[in-house]
Scaffold this motif. Structure first.
Motif, mmCIF file in Angstrom:
data_model
loop_
_atom_site.group_PDB
_atom_site.id
_atom_site.type_symbol
_atom_site.label_atom_id
_atom_site.label_comp_id
_atom_site.label_asym_id
_atom_site.label_seq_id
_atom_site.Cartn_x
_atom_site.Cartn_y
_atom_site.Cartn_z
ATOM 1 N N ALA A 204 0.832 -1.198 0.000
ATOM 2 C CA ALA A 204 0.000 0.000 0.000
ATOM 3 C C ALA A 204 0.865 1.246 0.000
ATOM 4 C CB ALA A 204 -0.907 0.005 1.229
ATOM 5 N N LEU A 205 0.230 2.372 -0.340
ATOM 6 C CA LEU A 205 0.845 3.693 -0.248
ATOM 7 C C LEU A 205 -0.065 4.546 0.622
ATOM 8 C CD1 LEU A 205 3.013 5.798 -1.150
ATOM 9 C CD2 LEU A 205 1.402 6.431 -2.952
ATOM 10 N N PRO A 206 0.112 4.483 1.947
ATOM 11 C CA PRO A 206 -0.679 5.344 2.810
ATOM 12 C C PRO A 206 -0.083 6.744 2.875
ATOM 13 C CG PRO A 206 0.541 3.732 4.115
ATOM 14 C CD PRO A 206 0.899 3.514 2.675
ATOM 15 N N VAL A 207 -0.950 7.725 3.120
ATOM 16 C CA VAL A 207 -0.526 9.111 3.303
ATOM 17 C C VAL A 207 -1.110 9.566 4.636
ATOM 18 C CG1 VAL A 207 -0.571 11.453 2.387
ATOM 19 C CG2 VAL A 207 -0.521 9.509 0.811
ATOM 20 N N GLU A 208 -0.264 10.084 5.516
ATOM 21 C CA GLU A 208 -0.692 10.486 6.852
ATOM 22 C C GLU A 208 -0.301 11.923 7.156
ATOM 23 O OE1 GLU A 208 1.145 7.720 9.525
ATOM 24 O OE2 GLU A 208 -0.193 6.089 8.944
ATOM 25 N N TYR A 209 -1.082 12.537 8.029
ATOM 26 C CA TYR A 209 -0.783 13.853 8.589
ATOM 27 C C TYR A 209 -0.346 13.599 10.018
ATOM 28 C CZ TYR A 209 -1.652 18.774 9.925
ATOM 29 O OH TYR A 209 -1.534 20.065 10.361
ATOM 30 N N VAL A 210 0.860 14.037 10.374
ATOM 31 C CA VAL A 210 1.438 13.717 11.668
ATOM 32 C C VAL A 210 1.784 14.989 12.432
ATOM 33 C CG1 VAL A 210 3.322 12.515 12.855
ATOM 34 C CG2 VAL A 210 2.417 11.602 10.699
ATOM 35 N N ALA A 211 1.407 15.034 13.697
ATOM 36 C CA ALA A 211 1.794 16.137 14.582
ATOM 37 C C ALA A 211 2.433 15.526 15.823
ATOM 38 C CB ALA A 211 0.583 16.973 14.960
ATOM 39 N N HIS B 86 7.211 19.685 17.700
ATOM 40 C CA HIS B 86 7.806 19.642 16.362
ATOM 41 C C HIS B 86 6.812 20.182 15.342
ATOM 42 C CE1 HIS B 86 10.550 17.280 18.547
ATOM 43 N NE2 HIS B 86 10.919 16.436 17.619
ATOM 44 N N GLN B 87 7.329 20.535 14.161
ATOM 45 C CA GLN B 87 6.472 20.992 13.082
ATOM 46 C C GLN B 87 5.663 19.808 12.545
ATOM 47 O OE1 GLN B 87 8.598 22.632 9.770
ATOM 48 N NE2 GLN B 87 6.757 22.925 8.559
ATOM 49 N N PRO B 88 4.348 19.979 12.355
ATOM 50 C CA PRO B 88 3.553 18.909 11.750
ATOM 51 C C PRO B 88 4.049 18.626 10.331
ATOM 52 C CG PRO B 88 2.134 20.621 12.641
ATOM 53 C CD PRO B 88 3.531 21.145 12.674
ATOM 54 N N TYR B 89 3.807 17.415 9.856
ATOM 55 C CA TYR B 89 4.208 17.066 8.500
ATOM 56 C C TYR B 89 3.233 16.072 7.891
ATOM 57 C CZ TYR B 89 6.328 12.965 10.782
ATOM 58 O OH TYR B 89 6.560 11.835 11.521
ATOM 59 N N ILE B 90 3.302 15.961 6.553
ATOM 60 C CA ILE B 90 2.543 14.965 5.816
ATOM 61 C C ILE B 90 3.562 13.972 5.288
ATOM 62 C CG2 ILE B 90 1.139 14.558 3.749
ATOM 63 C CD1 ILE B 90 -0.072 17.367 4.259
ATOM 64 N N VAL B 91 3.260 12.696 5.392
ATOM 65 C CA VAL B 91 4.194 11.672 4.949
ATOM 66 C C VAL B 91 3.461 10.625 4.120
ATOM 67 C CG1 VAL B 91 3.968 10.337 7.086
ATOM 68 C CG2 VAL B 91 6.017 10.064 5.690
ATOM 69 N N ARG C 240 8.275 9.460 1.786
ATOM 70 C CA ARG C 240 8.420 10.855 1.357
ATOM 71 C C ARG C 240 7.768 11.725 2.419
ATOM 72 N NH1 ARG C 240 6.900 13.641 -4.428
ATOM 73 N NH2 ARG C 240 7.368 15.769 -3.780
ATOM 74 N N GLN C 241 8.587 12.402 3.204
ATOM 75 C CA GLN C 241 8.091 13.277 4.264
ATOM 76 C C GLN C 241 8.123 14.710 3.770
ATOM 77 O OE1 GLN C 241 9.394 12.488 8.258
ATOM 78 N NE2 GLN C 241 9.602 14.668 8.677
ATOM 79 N N MET C 242 7.022 15.428 3.988
ATOM 80 C CA MET C 242 6.896 16.791 3.469
ATOM 81 C C MET C 242 6.543 17.751 4.606
ATOM 82 S SD MET C 242 4.655 15.408 0.287
ATOM 83 C CE MET C 242 4.131 14.003 1.274
#
Length: 121
Positions: free
Chosen positions: A51-58, A62-67, A80-82
């Motif tokens: 799978a290719l999951p995409v998550e929003y992490v806080a 720390h600065q929140p990120y989407i991965v 890929r962390q953004m």
């Protein structure tokens, strides 16, 4: 038994740990652990449980990120962390472009008569 109010649904996780200062809108508290709040935005699935999951992490402090990360039942092979808006927008555009190309190919598949093979031209 305590009564839960609608105003505080993300105060505890399933494991009973608190999620201090969670900053994710609409968080349901499902992925709270070690001062982390993670909310799955979606997932593309493949054969063989990949799978290719995409998550929003806080994470607190720390600065929140989407991965986005490639996931197979036994390993995590791609990541890929953004953290910057332009990185997220670029990734989203790549997904849109891919979706458009898939839609175009799907239209072509649908236009093929049953049993007819494409010549590739």
């Amino acid at each position: 038994m305590t009564q839960t109010t609608a105003a505080a649904p993300a105060e505890e996780s399933i494991l009973g740990r608190s999620a201090p200062a969670c900053r994710i809108p609409g968080c349901d508290g499902q992925w709270h652990y070690d001062d982390t709040c993670s909310n799955e935005l979606g997932e593309l699935t493949f054969d063989d449980a990949a799978a290719l999951p995409v998550e929003y992490v806080a994470i607190t402090g720390h600065q929140p990120y989407i991965v986005a990360y490639g996931y197979e039942h036994h390993s995590m092979n791609l990541r890929r962390q953004m953290t910057q808006l332009d990185q997220v927008r670029d990734f989203a555009q790549q997904l849109r472009d891919l979706a458009a190309a898939i839609d175009t190919a799907a239209d072509h598949l649908a236009a093929q008569a049953p049993g007819e093979e494409s010549t590739g031209s």
